[in-house]
Design a protein around this motif. Structure first.
Motif, PDB file in Angstrom:
ATOM      1  N   VAL A 244      39.697  48.777  42.248  1.00  0.00           N
ATOM      2  CA  VAL A 244      39.603  48.902  40.795  1.00  0.00           C
ATOM      3  C   VAL A 244      40.042  50.296  40.346  1.00  0.00           C
ATOM      4  O   VAL A 244      40.711  50.459  39.313  1.00  0.00           O
ATOM      5  N   ALA A 245      39.662  51.313  41.119  1.00  0.00           N
ATOM      6  CA  ALA A 245      40.068  52.679  40.772  1.00  0.00           C
ATOM      7  C   ALA A 245      41.585  52.829  40.819  1.00  0.00           C
ATOM      8  O   ALA A 245      42.191  53.443  39.927  1.00  0.00           O
ATOM      9  N   ASP A 246      42.224  52.281  41.850  1.00  0.00           N
ATOM     10  CA  ASP A 246      43.692  52.341  41.921  1.00  0.00           C
ATOM     11  C   ASP A 246      44.335  51.594  40.753  1.00  0.00           C
ATOM     12  O   ASP A 246      45.378  52.012  40.222  1.00  0.00           O
ATOM     13  N   MET A 247      43.718  50.490  40.349  1.00  0.00           N
ATOM     14  CA  MET A 247      44.248  49.724  39.218  1.00  0.00           C
ATOM     15  C   MET A 247      44.150  50.526  37.919  1.00  0.00           C
ATOM     16  O   MET A 247      45.070  50.520  37.096  1.00  0.00           O
ATOM     17  N   LEU A 248      43.032  51.244  37.715  1.00  0.00           N
ATOM     18  CA  LEU A 248      42.868  52.009  36.478  1.00  0.00           C
ATOM     19  C   LEU A 248      43.883  53.144  36.370  1.00  0.00           C
ATOM     20  O   LEU A 248      44.269  53.528  35.258  1.00  0.00           O
ATOM     21  N   ARG A 249      44.326  53.677  37.500  1.00  0.00           N
ATOM     22  CA  ARG A 249      45.284  54.786  37.455  1.00  0.00           C
ATOM     23  C   ARG A 249      46.665  54.349  36.973  1.00  0.00           C
ATOM     24  O   ARG A 249      47.434  55.168  36.466  1.00  0.00           O
ATOM     25  N   GLU A 250      46.978  53.049  37.118  1.00  0.00           N
ATOM     26  CA  GLU A 250      48.313  52.575  36.754  1.00  0.00           C
ATOM     27  C   GLU A 250      48.313  51.659  35.540  1.00  0.00           C
ATOM     28  O   GLU A 250      49.305  51.606  34.812  1.00  0.00           O
ATOM     29  N   ASN A 251      47.216  50.922  35.298  1.00  0.00           N
ATOM     30  CA  ASN A 251      47.185  49.987  34.177  1.00  0.00           C
ATOM     31  C   ASN A 251      47.049  50.743  32.857  1.00  0.00           C
ATOM     32  O   ASN A 251      46.257  51.677  32.749  1.00  0.00           O
ATOM     33  N   ARG A 252      47.805  50.309  31.841  1.00  0.00           N
ATOM     34  CA  ARG A 252      47.772  50.962  30.539  1.00  0.00           C
ATOM     35  C   ARG A 252      47.496  49.977  29.396  1.00  0.00           C
ATOM     36  O   ARG A 252      47.778  50.287  28.239  1.00  0.00           O
ATOM     37  N   SER A 253      46.912  48.818  29.726  1.00  0.00           N
ATOM     38  CA  SER A 253      46.589  47.838  28.683  1.00  0.00           C
ATOM     39  C   SER A 253      45.131  47.406  28.696  1.00  0.00           C
ATOM     40  O   SER A 253      44.650  46.856  27.707  1.00  0.00           O
ATOM     41  N   LEU A 254      44.415  47.662  29.766  1.00  0.00           N
ATOM     42  CA  LEU A 254      43.021  47.218  29.887  1.00  0.00           C
ATOM     43  C   LEU A 254      42.128  48.040  28.957  1.00  0.00           C
ATOM     44  O   LEU A 254      42.242  49.269  28.895  1.00  0.00           O
ATOM     45  N   GLN A 255      41.234  47.341  28.260  1.00  0.00           N
ATOM     46  CA  GLN A 255      40.324  48.003  27.333  1.00  0.00           C
ATOM     47  C   GLN A 255      38.859  47.884  27.750  1.00  0.00           C
ATOM     48  O   GLN A 255      38.044  48.728  27.369  1.00  0.00           O
ATOM     49  N   SER A 256      38.493  46.839  28.486  1.00  0.00           N
ATOM     50  CA  SER A 256      37.096  46.619  28.855  1.00  0.00           C
ATOM     51  C   SER A 256      37.007  46.326  30.351  1.00  0.00           C
ATOM     52  O   SER A 256      37.734  45.464  30.862  1.00  0.00           O
ATOM     53  N   LEU A 257      36.108  47.036  31.067  1.00  0.00           N
ATOM     54  CA  LEU A 257      35.884  46.845  32.500  1.00  0.00           C
ATOM     55  C   LEU A 257      34.388  46.713  32.745  1.00  0.00           C
ATOM     56  O   LEU A 257      33.610  47.582  32.336  1.00  0.00           O
ATOM     57  N   ASN A 258      33.976  45.623  33.409  1.00  0.00           N
ATOM     58  CA  ASN A 258      32.562  45.363  33.683  1.00  0.00           C
ATOM     59  C   ASN A 258      32.405  45.043  35.163  1.00  0.00           C
ATOM     60  O   ASN A 258      32.876  44.016  35.641  1.00  0.00           O
ATOM     61  N   ILE A 259      31.733  45.935  35.911  1.00  0.00           N
ATOM     62  CA  ILE A 259      31.468  45.732  37.340  1.00  0.00           C
ATOM     63  C   ILE A 259      29.968  45.836  37.629  1.00  0.00           C
ATOM     64  O   ILE A 259      29.543  46.318  38.681  1.00  0.00           O
ATOM     65  N   GLU A 260      29.135  45.371  36.717  1.00  0.00           N
ATOM     66  CA  GLU A 260      27.684  45.447  36.869  1.00  0.00           C
ATOM     67  C   GLU A 260      27.178  44.464  37.925  1.00  0.00           C
ATOM     68  O   GLU A 260      27.853  43.492  38.274  1.00  0.00           O
ATOM     69  N   SER A 261      25.942  44.728  38.410  1.00  0.00           N
ATOM     70  CA  SER A 261      25.218  43.828  39.325  1.00  0.00           C
ATOM     71  C   SER A 261      26.007  43.535  40.591  1.00  0.00           C
ATOM     72  O   SER A 261      26.205  42.383  40.972  1.00  0.00           O
ATOM     73  N   ASN A 262      26.452  44.606  41.249  1.00  0.00           N
ATOM     74  CA  ASN A 262      27.185  44.462  42.505  1.00  0.00           C
ATOM     75  C   ASN A 262      26.578  45.371  43.562  1.00  0.00           C
ATOM     76  O   ASN A 262      25.486  45.924  43.377  1.00  0.00           O
ATOM     77  N   PHE A 263      27.288  45.527  44.694  1.00  0.00           N
ATOM     78  CA  PHE A 263      26.804  46.328  45.816  1.00  0.00           C
ATOM     79  C   PHE A 263      27.593  47.616  45.962  1.00  0.00           C
ATOM     80  O   PHE A 263      27.808  48.100  47.067  1.00  0.00           O
ATOM     81  N   ILE A 264      28.012  48.199  44.871  1.00  0.00           N
ATOM     82  CA  ILE A 264      28.834  49.410  44.904  1.00  0.00           C
ATOM     83  C   ILE A 264      27.925  50.625  45.092  1.00  0.00           C
ATOM     84  O   ILE A 264      26.941  50.796  44.369  1.00  0.00           O
ATOM     85  N   SER A 265      28.257  51.473  46.048  1.00  0.00           N
ATOM     86  CA  SER A 265      27.466  52.665  46.323  1.00  0.00           C
ATOM     87  C   SER A 265      27.946  53.835  45.457  1.00  0.00           C
ATOM     88  O   SER A 265      28.839  53.700  44.620  1.00  0.00           O
ATOM     89  N   SER A 266      27.348  54.995  45.688  1.00  0.00           N
ATOM     90  CA  SER A 266      27.718  56.180  44.912  1.00  0.00           C
ATOM     91  C   SER A 266      29.169  56.589  45.179  1.00  0.00           C
ATOM     92  O   SER A 266      29.858  57.071  44.278  1.00  0.00           O
ATOM     93  N   THR A 267      29.649  56.358  46.408  1.00  0.00           N
ATOM     94  CA  THR A 267      31.041  56.708  46.725  1.00  0.00           C
ATOM     95  C   THR A 267      32.021  55.870  45.908  1.00  0.00           C
ATOM     96  O   THR A 267      32.998  56.383  45.357  1.00  0.00           O
ATOM     97  N   GLY A 268      31.759  54.559  45.825  1.00  0.00           N
ATOM     98  CA  GLY A 268      32.629  53.697  45.043  1.00  0.00           C
ATOM     99  C   GLY A 268      32.583  54.016  43.559  1.00  0.00           C
ATOM    100  O   GLY A 268      33.620  53.990  42.873  1.00  0.00           O
TER     101      GLY A 268
END
Length: 345
Positions: A244-268
């Protein structure tokens, strides 16, 4: 010197080694048994640590658990049941207890006017319920009956006071239907840059393979029509967060991102937050309710990102520290004010 000390003095020069050399093997074995530390009161210990082994019989063979259980069951069946000292005949003896009626003293008896006595004697249960509510006797009825009787100007309860032991009936809420999204078809539409596709919603789809989600994030890099991307409760971890981080660096049309309620740690989360700084079109970001608390450093980074990214006007996260919470609130207020001024122009 006391008599007890004098008694101990005669044992001062005794040679213990000489005494042990004169003991027989049987006496040495008995001494060893006496010196063993046992705890007979501790029921959590095995029997060998609660009582000394005093058996001299050699084992007759290896332990056969099934044969031992069969022998114990056979022994239990052969033992005769003990006869009752007094045979049970089913006859009930004695008299049943009847609680005596308490007579109300004259000074405790309440007398009302004849008109009130007649009105109360002919009142229905619903009318008695409303009267109790007016008098403040809320313990005689349910909360729904009490507030209905107080708020309405007419009798609206037909259940009566006897419904105090009955719970209020609520309409069952059905479970949410499963997400009908076809992940393969969705991936094809994102790759083909479909003009009609503006919302990618994969919420609650917990069986999506990690390579498929990675391919979806890779396809989102060049997509110019998707405005909302949601991966709530998809069991996504740090590999998906990095994608998702790599996608945000290149995408220029996305307005809303929701990644709640997952297993993402502090590093992610740190990887996603660093990528948000390089994205100028994202206006909404939600990262709350991960499996573990990200930590103070991540919360400070969230506040810094909100301060440096004026495009974000909606942020979903529950701060646990007062400092980052205050900074984030101030930054969100400033960002929304800037957005309001831009719309006026």
């Amino acid at each position: 010197m006391s008599s007890y000390q004098k008694e101990l003095e005669k044992y001062r020069d005794i040679d213990e080694d000489e005494i042990l050399r004169t003991l027989s093997p049987e006496e040495l074995e008995q001494l060893d048994c006496e010196l063993q530390e046992m705890d007979p009161e501790n029921m959590l210990l095995p029997a060998g640590l609660r009582q000394r082994d005093q058996t001299k019989k050699s084992p007759t063979g290896p332990l056969d658990r099934d044969a031992l259980l069969q022998y114990l069951e056979q022994q239990a069946l052969e033992v005769k049941e003990r006869d009752d000292l007094v045979p049970f005949t089913g006859e009930k003896k004695g008299k049943p207890y009847i609680q005596p009626k308490r007579e109300i003293p004259a000074e405790e008896q309440i007398t009302l006017e004849p008109e009130l006595e007649e009105a109360l004697s002919h009142a229905t249960d619903a009318e008695m319920c409303d009267i109790a509510a007016i008098l403040g006797m809320y313990t005689l009825m349910s909360n729904k009956q009490y507030y209905d009787a107080i708020c309405s100007g007419e009798i609206c309860n037909t259940e009566g006071i006897s419904s105090v032991v009955q719970p209020d009936k609520y309409k069952p809420v059905p479970d949410e239907p499963p997400n009908p999204t076809n992940i393969e078809e969705m991936l094809k539409r994102v790759r083909s840059n479909d003009k009609e596709l503006e919302d990618v919603n994969l919420n609650n789809m917990q069986d999506i393979p990690v390579p498929v989600l990675s391919d979806l994030c890779e396809a989102m890099k060049t997509n110019t029509y998707v405005r909302s991307f949601s991966l709530v409760a998809t069991k996504s971890g740090d590999p998906i967060a990095n994608a998702v981080a790599d996608m945000l660096r290149e995408n220029r049309s996305l307005q809303s991102l929701n990644i709640e309620s997952n297993f993402i740690s502090s590093t992610g989360l740190m990887a996603v937050l660093r990528a948000v700084r390089e994205n100028a079109t994202l206006t909404e970001l939600r990262v709350d309710n991960q499996r573990q608390w990200p930590g103070d450093a991540v919360e400070m980074e969230m506040a810094t990102v909100l301060e440096q990214c004026p495009s974000i006007v909606r942020f979903g996260y529950h701060f646990t520290q007062q400092g980052p919470r205050a900074r984030a609130a101030q930054a969100m207020t400033r960002n929304n004010e800037l957005r309001r001024q831009q719309k006026k122009r």
